[in-house]
Design an enzyme around this catalytic site. Structure first.
Site, short mmCIF file in Angstrom:
data_model
loop_
_atom_site.label_atom_id
_atom_site.label_comp_id
_atom_site.label_asym_id
_atom_site.label_seq_id
_atom_site.Cartn_x
_atom_site.Cartn_y
_atom_site.Cartn_z
N HIS A 37 0.88 -1.17 0.00
CA HIS A 37 0.00 0.00 0.00
C HIS A 37 0.92 1.22 0.00
CE1 HIS A 37 -2.37 -2.97 2.34
NE2 HIS A 37 -3.43 -2.40 1.85
N ASP A 53 2.25 2.03 3.38
CA ASP A 53 3.15 1.06 4.04
C ASP A 53 4.60 1.45 3.80
OD1 ASP A 53 0.90 -0.59 4.19
OD2 ASP A 53 1.53 -1.81 2.46
N GLU A 103 -10.90 -6.96 -4.34
CA GLU A 103 -10.68 -7.97 -3.29
C GLU A 103 -11.87 -7.98 -2.34
OE1 GLU A 103 -6.80 -7.82 -1.38
OE2 GLU A 103 -7.67 -8.62 0.45
N GLU A 162 -9.05 -13.68 -1.15
CA GLU A 162 -8.30 -13.94 0.08
C GLU A 162 -9.02 -15.02 0.89
OE1 GLU A 162 -6.56 -10.62 2.04
OE2 GLU A 162 -6.89 -11.47 4.03
N HIS A 222 -11.00 -13.95 3.91
CA HIS A 222 -12.20 -13.18 3.54
C HIS A 222 -13.31 -14.14 3.09
CE1 HIS A 222 -9.61 -9.36 2.55
NE2 HIS A 222 -9.42 -9.83 3.77
N ASP A 276 -4.79 -13.72 -2.29
CA ASP A 276 -4.15 -13.29 -1.05
C ASP A 276 -4.13 -14.51 -0.14
OD1 ASP A 276 -3.38 -10.78 -1.66
OD2 ASP A 276 -4.69 -9.73 -0.25
N ASP A 324 -5.73 -13.57 9.55
CA ASP A 324 -4.60 -13.46 8.61
C ASP A 324 -3.43 -14.36 8.98
OD1 ASP A 324 -5.73 -11.65 6.85
OD2 ASP A 324 -4.88 -9.88 7.83
N ASP A 357 -0.69 -12.44 2.26
CA ASP A 357 -1.35 -11.41 3.08
C ASP A 357 -1.61 -12.04 4.45
OD1 ASP A 357 -2.68 -9.29 4.08
OD2 ASP A 357 -4.19 -9.15 2.50
C1 XUL Z 1 -7.41 -6.52 4.51
C2 XUL Z 1 -6.66 -6.91 3.31
C3 XUL Z 1 -5.86 -5.85 2.65
C4 XUL Z 1 -5.85 -5.93 1.18
C5 XUL Z 1 -5.14 -4.78 0.50
O1 XUL Z 1 -8.18 -7.52 5.06
O2 XUL Z 1 -6.69 -8.04 2.91
O3 XUL Z 1 -4.57 -5.90 3.16
O4 XUL Z 1 -5.25 -7.10 0.73
O5 XUL Z 1 -5.62 -3.55 0.86
CO CO Z 2 -5.78 -9.01 1.33
#
Ligand code: XUL
Ligand code: CO
Length: 442
Positions: free
Chosen positions: A104, A107, A235, A271, A274, A299, A312, A342
């Site tokens: 990001h 970051d 995402e 992800e 998610h 992710d 995560d 991630d």
């Molecule tokens: C948050 C997430 C983020 C995205 C990028 O849950 O997964 O880090 O991957 O903004």
């Molecule tokens: Co992510």
């Protein structure tokens, strides 16, 4: 390390030592140089390190501050700190044998007092990243803008009720697209961090979704204008930080993109954690995206199914990953996407070595799953079973149903005059689960 004056890690470059190795700082399944079908495993897997977790993660949680203190976190000003941190990051990327990284904007560079100052800091760090990329050969899988941490975004960025905040977010994404292009990013990610709501009592849902779409169209227009050819990825995540996020899961994401004329612009960055927060399996989300021809990138992480938030974690569940890999390979792979870790260290995993153990585990699990999935697909036993299960649609009235050549009246006539009551057929789930285990455990 070719670029940094001093090494930040005592750990040497991680080597592949095979399944028999008892060296915890070696790969047992991921041999980056192994050639499979004319491509190295490194090229197949396209592993990527997430800058925010690996190099900005401190182990903080809602109940306490960070626990992880890194020796490289020093310097005379925030930009110098960011540069030294980035040197350490690229040393790590090399030592862990990851060909890609992701970030990001906030970051990698500190946020300034004004947007102009933030952009200036970002430019300085991006120039540094460019040198490091050149010196190491490590490439950018994707870039993105952090539109969720700063308090200005507490009510959303593109879906904020205040047009001023929308404008600020637009300006931030403009810059993030420019720097992603500058660093040769192969994709650009939109995660709707706070694009959702806490209560409908203060929310115009329809208007917010239209604003989000307008924002994405603007980003697409600008990407074209500057010649950014990377893939746009959305995402999905159902909740956290907001109670309800608009990009809830892949299916709602597809509906949103199609409704707003964006389906050709985006693919999905899926992800694992998610998916499970949305009440789906990882494989389900991959299949839904693949069915729409919109599978983009992964992710790579895992959630704790006993906890209702985004933990995560690094994923070492070979069964879950094998199923995911079967779906990914069957869909033809990820194209310009990759597997981006991630994932973050647990709060008690405070040693530098833990960063290596975590990624070694994730890479090994994915590589093992990749190989098992290839075997499953090559042998075709599940495919044969599924094909047979649907074979009544291959000929006769079944084929006519699929081709839209038959209607209710003809089908009624068929049932009344010829077919009668269908014969029940077993779905054979337990047999198939046992078959899967023969691949996983012999
Ligand atoms: C948050 C997430 C983020 C995205 C990028 O849950 O997964 O880090 O991957 O903004
Ligand atoms: Co992510």
């Amino acid at each position: 390390m070719k670029t940094s004056k001093k090494s930040h890690f005592a750990v040497p470059t991680i080597q592949f030592e095979g399944a028999g190795s008892d060296n915890p700082l070696a790969f047992r399944h991921y041999n980056p140089d192994e050639v499979i079908d004319g491509r190295t495993l490194s090229e197949h897997m396209r592993f990527s390190i997430a800058y925010w977790h690996a190099f900005r993660g401190t182990g903080s949680d809602p109940f306490g501050p960070g626990t992880i203190v890194r020796p490289w976190e020093s310097g005379k000003d925030p930009v110098s700190v960011a540069k030294i941190r980035m040197d350490a990051a690229f040393e790590f990327f090399q030592k862990i044998r990851a060909p890609f990284w992701c970030f990001h904007d906030r970051d990698i560079a500190p946020e300034g007092r004004t947007l102009a100052e933030s952009n200036k800091f970002l430019d300085q760090i991006v120039a540094h990243a460019k040198q490091l990329q050149k010196a190491t050969g490590i490439k950018l899988l994707w870039g993105t803008a952090n539109l969720f941490s700063n308090p200005r975004y507490m009510a959303g960025a593109a879906t904020n009720p205040d047009a001023h905040v929308f404008a600020y977010a637009a300006a931030q994404v403009k810059k993030a697209l420019e720097v992603t292009k500058e660093l040769g990013g192969e994709n650009y990610v939109f995660w709707g961090g706070r694009e959702g709501y806490e209560t409908l009592l203060n929310t115009d849902l329809k208007r917010e979704q239209a604003h989000l779409a307008a924002f994405m169209h603007m980003a697409n227009d600008y990407a074209k204008e500057i010649g950014f050819t990377g893939q746009f990825l959305i995402e999905p995540k159902p909740k956290e930080p907001t109670k309800h996020q608009y990009d809830f899961d892949v299916a709602s994401g597809i509906a949103f993109l199609r409704t707003h004329g964006l389906a050709k612009v985006f693919k999905f960055n899926i992800e694992t954690n998610h998916a499970t927060l949305a009440g789906h399996t990882f494989q389900h989300e991959i299949e839904v995206a693949a069915a729409a021809g919109m599978l983009g990138s992964i992710d790579a992480n895992a959630g704790d199914l006993l906890l209702g938030w985004d933990t995560d974690q690094f994923n070492t569940d070979i069964k879950e990953l094998t199923l995911a890999m079967v779906s990914i390979l069957r869909a033809g792979g990820l194209g310009s996407g990759g597997f981006n870790f991630d994932a973050k260290l647990r709060r008690q995993s405070i040693d530098v070595d833990d960063l290596f153990h975590a990624h070694i585990g994730g890479m090994d699990a994915y590589a093992a799953a990749f190989k098992i999935a290839r075997r499953i697909l090559a042998e075709g036993k599940f495919a044969k079973f599924v094909k047979e299960r649907y074979s009544s649609f291959d000929t006769g009235y079944g084929k006519d149903i699929e081709k839209g050549k038959i209607g209710l009246k003809q089908l009624e006539k068929l049932v009344l005059t010829k077919l009668g009551e269908p014969k029940a057929k077993s779905g054979k789930q337990e047999y198939l689960e046992n078959l899967l285990n023969t691949y996983l455990h012999g």
